[in-house]
Design a protein around this motif. Structure first.
Motif, mmCIF file in Angstrom:
data_model
loop_
_atom_site.group_PDB
_atom_site.id
_atom_site.type_symbol
_atom_site.label_atom_id
_atom_site.label_comp_id
_atom_site.label_asym_id
_atom_site.label_seq_id
_atom_site.Cartn_x
_atom_site.Cartn_y
_atom_site.Cartn_z
ATOM 1 N N GLU A 132 -10.433 5.369 17.174
ATOM 2 C CA GLU A 132 -8.988 5.315 16.939
ATOM 3 C C GLU A 132 -8.209 5.616 18.209
ATOM 4 O O GLU A 132 -7.195 4.968 18.518
ATOM 5 C CB GLU A 132 -8.601 6.305 15.842
ATOM 6 C CG GLU A 132 -7.099 6.347 15.563
ATOM 7 C CD GLU A 132 -6.711 7.400 14.531
ATOM 8 O OE1 GLU A 132 -5.549 7.865 14.572
ATOM 9 O OE2 GLU A 132 -7.561 7.757 13.687
ATOM 10 N N LEU A 133 -8.688 6.581 19.000
ATOM 11 C CA LEU A 133 -7.975 6.968 20.217
ATOM 12 C C LEU A 133 -7.986 5.860 21.263
ATOM 13 O O LEU A 133 -7.040 5.731 22.042
ATOM 14 C CB LEU A 133 -8.584 8.251 20.789
ATOM 15 C CG LEU A 133 -8.358 9.506 19.934
ATOM 16 C CD1 LEU A 133 -9.194 10.660 20.450
ATOM 17 C CD2 LEU A 133 -6.881 9.877 19.913
ATOM 18 N N LEU A 134 -9.044 5.071 21.300
ATOM 19 C CA LEU A 134 -9.061 3.946 22.234
ATOM 20 C C LEU A 134 -7.930 2.975 21.945
ATOM 21 O O LEU A 134 -7.366 2.357 22.856
ATOM 22 C CB LEU A 134 -10.409 3.222 22.169
ATOM 23 C CG LEU A 134 -11.603 3.961 22.756
ATOM 24 C CD1 LEU A 134 -12.890 3.185 22.516
ATOM 25 C CD2 LEU A 134 -11.410 4.227 24.246
ATOM 26 N N ASP A 135 -7.581 2.843 20.680
ATOM 27 C CA ASP A 135 -6.464 1.980 20.307
ATOM 28 C C ASP A 135 -5.116 2.664 20.525
ATOM 29 O O ASP A 135 -4.174 2.055 21.032
ATOM 30 C CB ASP A 135 -6.581 1.562 18.842
ATOM 31 C CG ASP A 135 -7.628 0.488 18.617
ATOM 32 O OD1 ASP A 135 -8.046 -0.145 19.603
ATOM 33 O OD2 ASP A 135 -8.024 0.284 17.455
ATOM 34 N N SER A 136 -5.012 3.927 20.143
ATOM 35 C CA SER A 136 -3.705 4.586 20.115
ATOM 36 C C SER A 136 -3.275 5.181 21.452
ATOM 37 O O SER A 136 -2.075 5.327 21.707
ATOM 38 C CB SER A 136 -3.708 5.703 19.059
ATOM 39 O OG SER A 136 -4.654 6.711 19.388
ATOM 40 N N HIS A 137 -4.239 5.537 22.331
ATOM 41 C CA HIS A 137 -3.889 6.239 23.568
ATOM 42 C C HIS A 137 -4.318 5.518 24.841
ATOM 43 O O HIS A 137 -4.177 6.059 25.940
ATOM 44 C CB HIS A 137 -4.503 7.646 23.574
ATOM 45 C CG HIS A 137 -3.789 8.615 22.683
ATOM 46 N ND1 HIS A 137 -3.782 8.501 21.311
ATOM 47 C CD2 HIS A 137 -3.035 9.709 22.967
ATOM 48 C CE1 HIS A 137 -3.081 9.495 20.791
ATOM 49 N NE2 HIS A 137 -2.620 10.233 21.774
ATOM 50 N N PHE A 138 -4.849 4.322 24.708
ATOM 51 C CA PHE A 138 -5.308 3.598 25.892
ATOM 52 C C PHE A 138 -4.812 2.152 25.902
ATOM 53 O O PHE A 138 -5.425 1.279 26.506
ATOM 54 C CB PHE A 138 -6.838 3.630 25.984
ATOM 55 C CG PHE A 138 -7.370 5.000 26.279
ATOM 56 C CD1 PHE A 138 -7.595 5.421 27.583
ATOM 57 C CD2 PHE A 138 -7.605 5.894 25.253
ATOM 58 C CE1 PHE A 138 -8.061 6.691 27.858
ATOM 59 C CE2 PHE A 138 -8.072 7.176 25.507
ATOM 60 C CZ PHE A 138 -8.306 7.578 26.814
ATOM 61 N N GLY A 139 -3.714 1.911 25.192
ATOM 62 C CA GLY A 139 -3.136 0.578 25.187
ATOM 63 C C GLY A 139 -4.001 -0.457 24.518
ATOM 64 O O GLY A 139 -3.989 -1.633 24.877
ATOM 65 N N GLY A 140 -4.797 -0.033 23.503
ATOM 66 C CA GLY A 140 -5.708 -0.949 22.824
ATOM 67 C C GLY A 140 -4.995 -1.765 21.769
ATOM 68 O O GLY A 140 -3.892 -2.256 21.964
ATOM 69 N N GLN A 141 -5.611 -1.892 20.586
ATOM 70 C CA GLN A 141 -5.072 -2.753 19.547
ATOM 71 C C GLN A 141 -3.745 -2.235 18.998
ATOM 72 O O GLN A 141 -2.878 -3.019 18.619
ATOM 73 C CB GLN A 141 -6.086 -2.886 18.398
ATOM 74 C CG GLN A 141 -7.405 -3.507 18.841
ATOM 75 C CD GLN A 141 -7.226 -4.921 19.347
ATOM 76 O OE1 GLN A 141 -6.697 -5.764 18.646
ATOM 77 N NE2 GLN A 141 -7.674 -5.176 20.562
ATOM 78 N N ASP A 142 -3.574 -0.901 18.951
ATOM 79 C CA ASP A 142 -2.297 -0.355 18.490
ATOM 80 C C ASP A 142 -1.258 -0.474 19.603
ATOM 81 O O ASP A 142 -0.218 -1.068 19.440
ATOM 82 C CB ASP A 142 -2.451 1.099 18.051
ATOM 83 C CG ASP A 142 -3.356 1.218 16.830
ATOM 84 O OD1 ASP A 142 -3.633 0.185 16.210
ATOM 85 O OD2 ASP A 142 -3.782 2.339 16.524
#
Length: 323
Positions: A132-142
């Protein structure tokens, strides 16, 4: 000297004789989910392997048995089942109740961030908050929240330690489309599962698997990002693991007396393998107090997710330099 907690009496799960249920008594997908939830509650099962409650686990097993994606459940919730489908679902419910194994092992499948991954008893069932953090805090899918890297497209090299089934390495390849990923694990069995997942997601050219102890296989390479979800269960936690977790490889859980044996080694060597603008993302479960006491000089940034608080930290490379 740290005293290990005395192991509590093992919770024995009594094998229940499945009730006689005619496939014709249960008609729709919802009927089978309700029946499964009742069986799961009666058996006092533990849910910590991709699903967090009996309803979600029942729906997961029903969908996998019927070869449906979980997102399709609502579409077919009131659909009737064929007799052979009903028998297959009743069988997998019985296996879940009586085997003491996680549901993912029974269907060889787990989903992370909507992607399917193969899993079996050779590796821990993946359920990391880092996805989840890869998406939310690294400009990923979120990609809508604050990013810990300036430009995900500029990330070139990622190292994942303790990769297990390879799920986080694959999710990292999605979050950082131009990066090469090195994924390391000490377990030959786990890497065999990871290789299957890497192949099924078509990432053989971007995700390289290495067998060895933490940083040993990658020599003097430096990375923009190091990701780690190491063993972090302390002695007390190991003594009280539920049957589902005891079915998984002990190596993937055991973090020593205070849970930090492997975490310390990752932290102590991370600065030697990070680029100057890089950082370390590491999951440690409920070891925050112990970690902050062990490293009072390090400014850990704790990242929360929808289902966790203070179980994953971020450290920029500059914060890991010894004064």
């Amino acid at each position: 000297m740290v005293k290990r907690a005395k192991a509590p009496p093992k919770r024995l799960r009594v094998r229940s004789k499945p009730p006689k249920v005619s496939p014709g008594e249960l008609l729709t997908l919802l009927d089978f989910v309700r029946y499964a939830v009742s069986r799961f509650n009666e058996a006092k099962l533990t849910f910590a392997h991709g699903t967090t409650d009996p309803v979600a686990e029942a729906a997961f097993l029903v969908c996998e048995t019927l070869h449906l994606h979980p997102d399709q459940f609502d579409t077919f919730a009131t659909a009737r089942l064929a007799a052979h489908e009903a028998r297959s679902i009743l069988e997998v419910i019985d296996r879940r109740v009586n085997s003491g194994k996680p549901a993912a092992y029974l269907v060889n499948k787990i989903y992370m961030r909507g992607l399917p991954f193969y899993v079996d008893e050779r590796t821990i069932v993946p359920r990391s908050f880092i996805g989840e953090l890869l998406d939310s805090h690294f400009g990923g899918q979120d990609g809508e929240g604050p990013s810990l890297v300036d430009d995900p497209d500029a990330v070139e090299d990622v190292l994942e330690l303790c990769t297990g089934s390879g799920c986080l390495a694959i999710l990292a390849a999605r979050a950082f489309p131009n990066a090469q990923i090195d994924a390391v694990d000490i377990s030959r069995d786990a890497l065999a599962v990871a290789a299957r997942n890497v192949g099924e997601h078509g990432l053989q050219d971007r995700v390289m698997l290495h067998r060895g102890d933490l940083y040993a296989p990658i020599a003097n390479r430096h990375y923009d990002l190091i990701i780690a979800n190491p063993p972090y269960v302390d002695a007390e936690g190991m003594a009280g693991l539920p049957p589902e977790c005891r079915a998984e490889p002990k190596l993937a859980f055991d973090g020593g007396a205070d849970g930090l044996d492997v975490v310390r080694r990752i932290l102590d060597q991370a600065s030697h393998h990070l680029k100057s603008e890089g950082g370390l993302l590491c999951e440690i479960g409920r070891c925050r107090s112990a970690l902050e006491a062990a490293y009072p000089q390090i400014p850990f940034l704790w990242l929360d997710t929808e289902e966790s608080e203070g179980e994953v930290f971020w450290l920029a490379a500059a914060d890991l330099q010894t004064p």
